[in-house]
Write an enzyme that holds these catalytic residues in place. Structure first.
Site, PDB file in Angstrom:
ATOM      1  N   THR A  83       0.850  -1.192   0.000  1.00  0.00           N
ATOM      2  CA  THR A  83       0.000   0.000   0.000  1.00  0.00           C
ATOM      3  C   THR A  83       0.879   1.233   0.000  1.00  0.00           C
ATOM      4  OG1 THR A  83      -1.814  -1.112   1.121  1.00  0.00           O
ATOM      5  CG2 THR A  83      -1.756   1.270   1.306  1.00  0.00           C
ATOM      6  N   PHE A 140       1.294   5.071   0.900  1.00  0.00           N
ATOM      7  CA  PHE A 140       0.755   6.112   1.785  1.00  0.00           C
ATOM      8  C   PHE A 140       1.319   7.470   1.379  1.00  0.00           C
ATOM      9  CE2 PHE A 140       0.237   2.298   4.229  1.00  0.00           C
ATOM     10  CZ  PHE A 140      -0.873   2.507   5.045  1.00  0.00           C
TER      11      PHE A 140
END
Ligand code: PEP
Ligand code: MN
Length: 637
Positions: A191, A193
């Site tokens: 992921t 960020f």
């Protein structure tokens, strides 16, 4: 942990990293915590992304981290939506870094729970989406909660055989056992960020721009031209589709963005921020255009006296294609008004495919139409075809219609936008939803905010109908605009026999209303004879749409109306009895008591609410229904 930091903010950081408080969403052990600690910051967990942004604004934290995209599921809309809201409502943020965190989604349970016993798994919706296929294969149902580490906490505190989808770190932190190391649907899960600061505290920046638009075609062009990553957001009913642009040069985007409907907000371009703050002479404006038709706002209600359409208020606009004579329009007005129509339609200038066909009686007919409207107490809707007709028609008509053929007549759109009357804007037979909204934008940009959009059928290869009513297009416009959306089944069908079905389909799909052609002598109608409903059939449609007739309707028709309601009522009672019987069965199968006084009280409340004019009647009905249901459930009192 893998760090991917663009720019050289670390070197420019002035305070000691240990003092840096970084907000993330979730509990300790969440992936957000890992991202928050990436630059040596002190992570602070918050319950929601909104709260993280609020803390940043208040200065409770110095930096915020939000997940932007994930390798398996793409955009993390749960985070992007609140970020988009914050940015578009003026929160002055700058993106200072990007951090990629590898993600392994462990399936974790209380010690000793066998995999076979796990029927449900808790996690954040974004994490659950990343393991849709794997969980389905294991026969495990997904249960949404606010955070991955929070899921571990819930499972640890529970006595069930539920599992949590979380990091190994979170599982260990809450004393759970990891049954499967990674249930991600993709092996290389991760992921990305973004680190955000308030603009005044930010130094180094990574290019990150935010784009808001309803125009998908325009933005896919931008993707090709800029090479940026576009992350589509679902958008909400009030807010159009939005896209996040990663690594894009905002100044270039600004130049390339088509003028209409596209707003570029930079979160990392010094120039853009300078323009916003210092107001430097010659600096490029940050906002290129602010759309009206696709602006994020609550549903618009267009009102003309008692006539209302939008945000739950539904319009039924009915009348002849053409105002043919004072008597004709008066007769039809009386018929449709008695059936509960909420406005009258009628053409005085007719756009005809054949120049030798009847072109309308012009302004003379407007007088007849105004009289009819006044006589029945309904507002009148009529089409204007040319700029030089607008002022004269606007003086007397309550709503100005722009016909399908003129949807892209931009001078006309501007002229009706200045006329001070609400506008009913038909979709062109060959126009996309995007072009239709663009046309509405012209009207609104010229000053008229009361626009009703009308889907009236588009041209397809199908010759059995005049056009094809594009209910899909109407529904696709719904999340893009706050304007009311109605349907015209008459021009879509071109045949009277299909009008009721199409009208009901549009109504069931949630259109804010319909506009229907009615004629009491279709064989002699001067225009669109084949598609006109006779008043009797309009009455049937009005009944089906649950309109309320008034006492002007002949007694026989009023009786037919009440008969239809009785039929529906009895059929509903029959359905209720059937479902009640099934409920009785279900309760017996699961060993629950069949009688439940609390449920009965709830049913009674429902009847009192829906039948506010007579509590006594509501009570009697509930008594009868409960007695009958008990009979169905074979309960002996
Ligand atoms: C009309 O409503 O009379 C009309 C001509 O409709 P459209 O512009 O949708 O063809
Ligand atoms: Mn017509």
């Amino acid at each position: 942990m893998l760090r991917e930091i663009e720019g050289n903010q670390a070197a420019e950081e002035t305070r000691p990293a240990t003092e840096l408080k970084v907000g993330y969403q979730g509990e300790p052990g969440a992936y957000g915590e890992t991202a928050a600690a990436a630059h040596g910051g002190i992570p602070q967990g918050f319950a929601s992304f909104e709260k993280v942004l609020e803390a940043l604004q208040k200065g409770t934290v110095d930096e915020a981290v939000l997940p932007l995209e994930n390798a398996v599921v793409g955009a993390i809309t749960e985070a992007l939506e609140p970020l988009a809201v914050a940015v578009t409502s003026g929160l002055d943020l700058v993106a200072t870094a990007l951090t990629s965190v590898p993600v392994r989604l462990a399936l974790a349970v209380r010690n000793g729970t066998p995999l076979n016993d796990v029927k449900r798994a808790w996690s954040h919706p974004a994490a659950l989406r990343q393991c849709t296929a794997k969980l389905a294969a294991l026969g495990i149902e997904r249960v949404v909660c606010y955070d991955t580490a929070g899921a571990a906490q819930i499972v640890a505190a529970d006595s069930s055989t539920d599992a949590a989808i979380c990091s190994r770190r979170a599982a260990e932190r809450y004393g759970l056992e990891v049954l499967v190391e990674d249930v991600s649907d993709k092996e290389q899960n991760g992921t990305r960020f973004v680190h955000l600061r308030m603009a005044e505290h930010a130094r180094a920046q990574v290019p990150l721009a935010f784009l808001r638009t309803s125009s998908m075609t325009a933005t896919s062009k931008l993707e090709v031209l800029t090479g940026a990553t576009l992350l589509p957001l679902a958008g909400t009913a009030e807010f159009p589709v939005r896209l996040w642009v990663l690594g894009a040069d905002a100044a270039r985007l600004q130049q390339l963005a088509p003028a209409r409907d596209v707003q570029v907000i930079s979160l990392g371009q010094p120039a853009a921020h300078a323009a916003r703050h210092a107001g430097k002479a010659g600096a490029e404006p940050v906002v290129k255009s602010l759309p009206h038709a696709t602006a994020r706002k609550p549903q618009t209600v267009v009102e003309v006296g008692p006539f209302r359409v939008g945000a739950g208020a539904r319009a039924v606009i009915a009348g002849p294609c053409t105002v043919e004579s004072p008597e004709q329009v008066m007769r039809i007005a009386r018929e449709v008004a008695a059936c509960g129509a909420t406005a009258l339609r009628g053409g005085i200038f007719k756009p005809r495919t054949n120049p030798y066909a009847f072109q309308g009686h012009g302004l003379e007919a407007l007088k007849w139409f105004v009289e009819a409207g006044k006589a029945v107490g309904l507002p009148i809707v009529t089409e204007v075809m040319a700029v030089d007709q607008v002022t004269a028609v606007a003086e007397f008509a309550n709503v100005l219609q722009i016909g399908a053929r003129n949807m892209q007549n931009y001078d006309l759109l501007r002229a009706v936008g200045r006329a001070g009357r609400p506008v009913l804007l038909k979709r062109g037979a060959g126009a996309t939803v995007d072009e239709w909204l663009g046309a509405a934008e012209y009207v609104m940009a010229s000053g008229e905010s009361r626009v009703i959009l009308c889907e009236r059928g588009i041209r397809t290869f199908e010759p059995s109908t005049r056009n094809t009513l594009d209910i899909g297009g109407l529904l696709a416009a719904r999340p893009l605009t706050h304007l009311p959306l109605i349907a015209d089944p008459s021009h879509a069908a071109g045949r009277a026999d299909l009008v009721e079905g199409l009208a009901r389909a549009a109504w069931a799909a949630g259109a804010d209303g319909i506009i229907v052609e009615v004629h009491d002598d279709p064989a002699r109608a001067l225009c669109d004879a084949d598609q006109a409903l006779v008043p009797q059939r309009f009455a049937e449609l009005a009944r089906a749409l649950a309109l309320r007739p008034d006492a002007r309707l002949p007694l026989a028709q009023l009786r037919a109306w009440v008969d239809a309601i009785d039929h529906d009522l009895a059929a509903l009672v029959q359905r209720r009895l059937e479902v009640a019987r099934v409920i009785g069965e279900s309760k017996r199968q699961t060993g629950k008591a069949v009688l439940d006084p609390r449920r009965e009280a709830a049913v009674r409340r429902t009847y009192h609410e829906a039948l506010p004019t007579s509590n006594a009647l509501a009570d009697k009905l509930v008594d009868l229904l409960i007695e009958a249901a008990r009979g169905q459930q074979s309960i002996e009192d």
